[in-house]
Design a protein around this motif. Structure first.
Motif, PDB file in Angstrom:
ATOM      1  N   LEU A 159      39.524  34.565  34.159  1.00  0.00           N
ATOM      2  CA  LEU A 159      40.528  34.330  33.128  1.00  0.00           C
ATOM      3  C   LEU A 159      41.929  34.653  33.629  1.00  0.00           C
ATOM      4  O   LEU A 159      42.878  33.904  33.376  1.00  0.00           O
ATOM      5  N   GLN A 160      42.059  35.760  34.341  1.00  0.00           N
ATOM      6  CA  GLN A 160      43.376  36.219  34.787  1.00  0.00           C
ATOM      7  C   GLN A 160      43.834  35.571  36.078  1.00  0.00           C
ATOM      8  O   GLN A 160      45.022  35.338  36.281  1.00  0.00           O
ATOM      9  N   GLY A 161      42.905  35.270  36.970  1.00  0.00           N
ATOM     10  CA  GLY A 161      43.268  34.888  38.326  1.00  0.00           C
ATOM     11  C   GLY A 161      43.157  36.091  39.238  1.00  0.00           C
ATOM     12  O   GLY A 161      42.743  37.181  38.815  1.00  0.00           O
ATOM     13  N   ILE A 162      43.523  35.923  40.493  1.00  0.00           N
ATOM     14  CA  ILE A 162      43.428  37.023  41.461  1.00  0.00           C
ATOM     15  C   ILE A 162      44.670  37.895  41.344  1.00  0.00           C
ATOM     16  O   ILE A 162      45.781  37.448  41.650  1.00  0.00           O
ATOM     17  N   PRO A 163      44.521  39.137  40.908  1.00  0.00           N
ATOM     18  CA  PRO A 163      45.673  40.020  40.725  1.00  0.00           C
ATOM     19  C   PRO A 163      45.963  40.839  41.984  1.00  0.00           C
ATOM     20  O   PRO A 163      45.039  41.325  42.646  1.00  0.00           O
ATOM     21  N   ARG A 164      47.216  40.991  42.279  1.00  0.00           N
ATOM     22  CA  ARG A 164      47.605  41.800  43.439  1.00  0.00           C
ATOM     23  C   ARG A 164      48.654  42.822  43.030  1.00  0.00           C
ATOM     24  O   ARG A 164      49.515  42.549  42.197  1.00  0.00           O
ATOM     25  N   LYS A 165      48.541  43.976  43.632  1.00  0.00           N
ATOM     26  CA  LYS A 165      49.484  45.060  43.369  1.00  0.00           C
ATOM     27  C   LYS A 165      50.803  44.746  44.061  1.00  0.00           C
ATOM     28  O   LYS A 165      50.828  44.422  45.252  1.00  0.00           O
ATOM     29  N   THR A 166      51.907  44.805  43.344  1.00  0.00           N
ATOM     30  CA  THR A 166      53.214  44.489  43.924  1.00  0.00           C
ATOM     31  C   THR A 166      54.075  45.750  43.995  1.00  0.00           C
ATOM     32  O   THR A 166      54.018  46.612  43.117  1.00  0.00           O
TER      33      THR A 166
END
Length: 248
Positions: A159-166
């Motif tokens: 649902l969200q997609g691939i999340p990455r810490k920024t």
């Protein structure tokens, strides 16, 4: 004396554990604007929970038929779309995963979530669902800023997609350092960022409801009680004046 010292150390250790748990996460929590009057949000939250969370997490203190009634879901639609493991409509909401299997696959059994909102709070849940990020060092390839080294996969990734810490380079104590600024997805999810935030809020809303199903009714009764006490106060004041009108 040795027994006294041992007891003192045990008490100190217990207090330290409680203090550590009470300290909470090290990242700011986002406000979850839950609304238990929003039946559409509660219904979406129930659907998301049953589809994405119930595979591992049970809700063993809540019944299907109570949920359907409170959330104004027709029973036939609820049974068809929200019950997947063959329970009866009057059964408690449990999952089919054996505790032994959960321990083997995840290291420990997934906790029951009926009362998680009362234990963690709505803001914690809402922020947690939006704080997964890619971490290849973890067994499931993800980590969480609110719950570091969490032992579960990011089940809402589709649902969200691939999340990455920024991070951003900022001056801290006279030195340039990488400072965490948030989570950013790659846009591959089924939902936009705003839609995913709403989905996280819907799940949070549903979990707040299950933690206290009588909350709305309690609030409504509370107003009746307040009104009764107000009327009683008026009559009590008038009665007092009548009794003491001749007292000087």
């Amino acid at each position: 004396m040795k027994q006294l010292i041992k007891t003192t150390l045990l008490v100190a250790a217990s207090l330290w554990s409680v203090a550590t748990l009470a300290a909470g996460p090290t990242v700011p929590l986002d406000e979850a604007k839950v609304d238990l009057h929003d039946k559409a949000s509660l219904q979406r939250g129930a659907q998301l929970f049953m589809n994405y969370c119930l595979g591992c997490h049970s809700m063993q203190y809540q019944r299907y038929n109570r949920t359907f009634k409170d959330l104004e879901i027709p029973e036939d639609l609820g049974v068809e779309n929200l019950q997947f493991t063959g329970e009866k409509v009057g059964d408690l909401i449990t999952n089919a995963m054996a505790t032994e299997d959960a321990g083997t696959w995840f290291g420990t059994a997934a906790p029951d979530l009926t009362l998680v909102a009362r234990v963690r709070g709505a803001d914690w849940i809402y922020t947690y669902l939006r704080s997964f990020y890619v971490d290849e060092s973890r067994p499931f390839g993800v980590n969480n800023t609110v719950f570091p080294n969490v032992g579960m996969p990011h089940v809402l990734e589709e649902l969200q997609g691939i999340p990455r810490k920024t991070t951003e380079q900022r001056m801290v104590d006279g030195e340039m350092q990488d400072v965490y600024v948030g989570i950013k997805t790659d846009g591959s999810g089924m939902l936009t960022d705003a839609e995913y935030d709403q989905a996280a809020l819907d799940i949070t809303n549903f979990l707040v409801y299950t933690g206290e199903p009588m909350m709305l009714q309690q609030q409504r009764i509370g107003w009746y009680v307040f009104g009764f006490l107000l009327v009683f106060l008026i009559f009590a004041v008038l009665l007092k004046r009548e009794f003491f009108k001749d007292v000087k």
